[in-house]
Design a protein around this motif. Structure first.
Motif, PDB file in Angstrom:
ATOM      1  N   GLY A  17       2.479   8.843   0.708  1.00 59.22           N
ATOM      2  CA  GLY A  17       3.632   8.200   0.076  1.00 59.22           C
ATOM      3  C   GLY A  17       4.899   9.017   0.265  1.00 59.22           C
ATOM      4  O   GLY A  17       5.967   8.478   0.588  1.00 59.22           O
ATOM      5  N   LEU A  18       4.770  10.314   0.088  1.00 61.57           N
ATOM      6  CA  LEU A  18       5.930  11.203   0.226  1.00 61.57           C
ATOM      7  C   LEU A  18       6.454  11.205   1.658  1.00 61.57           C
ATOM      8  O   LEU A  18       7.653  11.195   1.895  1.00 61.57           O
ATOM      9  N   LYS A  19       5.526  11.182   2.621  1.00 56.07           N
ATOM     10  CA  LYS A  19       5.929  11.157   4.033  1.00 56.07           C
ATOM     11  C   LYS A  19       6.684   9.873   4.361  1.00 56.07           C
ATOM     12  O   LYS A  19       7.622   9.873   5.153  1.00 56.07           O
ATOM     13  N   ALA A  20       6.248   8.776   3.759  1.00 57.24           N
ATOM     14  CA  ALA A  20       6.820   7.469   4.096  1.00 57.24           C
ATOM     15  C   ALA A  20       8.165   7.222   3.411  1.00 57.24           C
ATOM     16  O   ALA A  20       8.989   6.447   3.896  1.00 57.24           O
ATOM     17  N   LYS A  21       8.398   7.884   2.308  1.00 54.61           N
ATOM     18  CA  LYS A  21       9.530   7.559   1.432  1.00 54.61           C
ATOM     19  C   LYS A  21      10.898   7.538   2.129  1.00 54.61           C
ATOM     20  O   LYS A  21      11.645   6.565   2.015  1.00 54.61           O
ATOM     21  N   SER A  22      11.210   8.599   2.876  1.00 54.88           N
ATOM     22  CA  SER A  22      12.555   8.685   3.446  1.00 54.88           C
ATOM     23  C   SER A  22      12.798   7.554   4.447  1.00 54.88           C
ATOM     24  O   SER A  22      13.888   6.998   4.523  1.00 54.88           O
ATOM     25  N   PHE A  23      11.753   7.191   5.199  1.00 58.25           N
ATOM     26  CA  PHE A  23      11.890   6.102   6.173  1.00 58.25           C
ATOM     27  C   PHE A  23      12.128   4.784   5.450  1.00 58.25           C
ATOM     28  O   PHE A  23      13.036   4.021   5.772  1.00 58.25           O
ATOM     29  N   ILE A  42       0.847  -1.205   0.000  1.00 55.92           N
ATOM     30  CA  ILE A  42       0.000   0.000   0.000  1.00 55.92           C
ATOM     31  C   ILE A  42       0.883   1.256   0.000  1.00 55.92           C
ATOM     32  O   ILE A  42       0.620   2.213  -0.736  1.00 55.92           O
ATOM     33  N   ILE A  43       1.960   1.230   0.780  1.00 58.88           N
ATOM     34  CA  ILE A  43       2.856   2.393   0.825  1.00 58.88           C
ATOM     35  C   ILE A  43       3.560   2.582  -0.530  1.00 58.88           C
ATOM     36  O   ILE A  43       3.656   3.698  -1.031  1.00 58.88           O
ATOM     37  N   ARG A  44       4.027   1.482  -1.122  1.00 60.28           N
ATOM     38  CA  ARG A  44       4.703   1.600  -2.437  1.00 60.28           C
ATOM     39  C   ARG A  44       3.746   2.126  -3.502  1.00 60.28           C
ATOM     40  O   ARG A  44       4.134   2.914  -4.369  1.00 60.28           O
ATOM     41  N   GLU A  45       2.498   1.704  -3.436  1.00 61.18           N
ATOM     42  CA  GLU A  45       1.489   2.183  -4.379  1.00 61.18           C
ATOM     43  C   GLU A  45       1.271   3.696  -4.191  1.00 61.18           C
ATOM     44  O   GLU A  45       1.206   4.448  -5.164  1.00 61.18           O
ATOM     45  N   ALA A  46       1.201   4.121  -2.932  1.00 64.92           N
ATOM     46  CA  ALA A  46       1.004   5.545  -2.628  1.00 64.92           C
ATOM     47  C   ALA A  46       2.186   6.364  -3.137  1.00 64.92           C
ATOM     48  O   ALA A  46       2.016   7.465  -3.667  1.00 64.92           O
ATOM     49  N   LEU A  47       3.371   5.783  -2.978  1.00 67.18           N
ATOM     50  CA  LEU A  47       4.591   6.451  -3.446  1.00 67.18           C
ATOM     51  C   LEU A  47       4.556   6.631  -4.958  1.00 67.18           C
ATOM     52  O   LEU A  47       4.881   7.695  -5.490  1.00 67.18           O
TER      53      LEU A  47
END
Ligand code: ADP
Ligand code: ZN
Length: 212
Positions: free
Chosen positions: A46-52, A34-39
């Motif tokens: 997605g943008l918030k999760a990317k750096s982590f 789900i996170i990769r799809e959002a990215l």
């Protein structure tokens, strides 16, 4: 049946979840997918999760808890589901309890860290649908092409060796304590990951109670 699949990155949670969801006809919910799809779609989450994610760190609890809450509210989860990659911290598990979600069983797939490194390096994912392959253990029919949708297979950025070390560290520190958490509730079933995917599936289906 509401199931959780636990295990280190690359232990084969996703692959096994796929087998079991076919056998039981319930959806698999992968927070990683789900996170990769959002990215891919460039959403704010997605943008918030990317750096982590890129650093091999866990994404903050409030983000993934929000994702799961939204997903579990959908109709297809009514008859059960498999959570693949959630919860990964004690606060995430407590959030499930607060949502009133009752988990029936937690399947832990146990694979040694040395084996993980080798498995993850050969992993490829479809850039379109997110299906997972392995160059040696689970090759696609045509090299570099997804069997399911014809999309291009790529290596995930966080599957590079340096990042895998960081992910394993996160796993041991933050996720592994969930074993004791669910053991205390009598829900934990540990399965030893096998060299052959099908052999692990057999053990997993037994642990789920779905073997014929
Ligand atoms: P793997 O199981 O191989 O590590 P995933 O696709 O499940 O792969 O997860 C990839 C990354 O997505 C994690 O390293 C983390 O950054 C993020 N992520 C996925 N699920 C969670 C979660 N429940 N909590 C925090 N971060 C998560
Ligand atoms: Zn695909």
């Amino acid at each position: 049946m509401n199931l959780i699949f636990l295990g280190a990155p690359g232990a084969g949670k996703g692959t096994q979840a796929e087998q079991v969801c076919n056998a039981l006809n319930i959806p698999t919910i992968s927070t990683g997918n789900i996170i990769r799809e959002a990215l891919k779609n460039g959403t704010e989450m997605g943008l918030k999760a990317k750096s982590f994610m890129d650093a091999g760190a866990l994404v903050p609890d409030e983000i993934v808890i929000g994702i799961i809450q939204e997903r579990l509210a959908k109709d297809d989860c009514k008859n059960g589901f498999i959570l693949d990659g959630f919860p990964r911290t004690i606060p995430q598990a407590e959030a499930l309890d607060r949502m009133g979600i009752v988990i029936d069983r937690v399947i832990d797939i146990d694979v040694a860290d040395e084996v993980i490194a080798q498995r993850v390096s050969g992993r490829r994912v479809c850039s379109e649908c997110g299906n997972s392959y392995h160059v040696e253990f689970r090759p696609s029919k045509v090299e570099g092409v997804c069997d399911a949708c014809g999309g291009t297979l790529v290596q995930r950025k966080d599957d590079q060796p340096e990042t895998v070390v960081a992910r394993l560290k996160e796993y041991h520190e933050k996720t592994e304590p969930l074993k004791a958490f669910y053991e205390a509730q009598g829900k934990l079933k540990s399965v030893q990951g096998q060299a052959e995917i099908a052999d692990t599936t057999k053990l997993v289906l037994e642990a789920v109670g779905a073997a014929e």
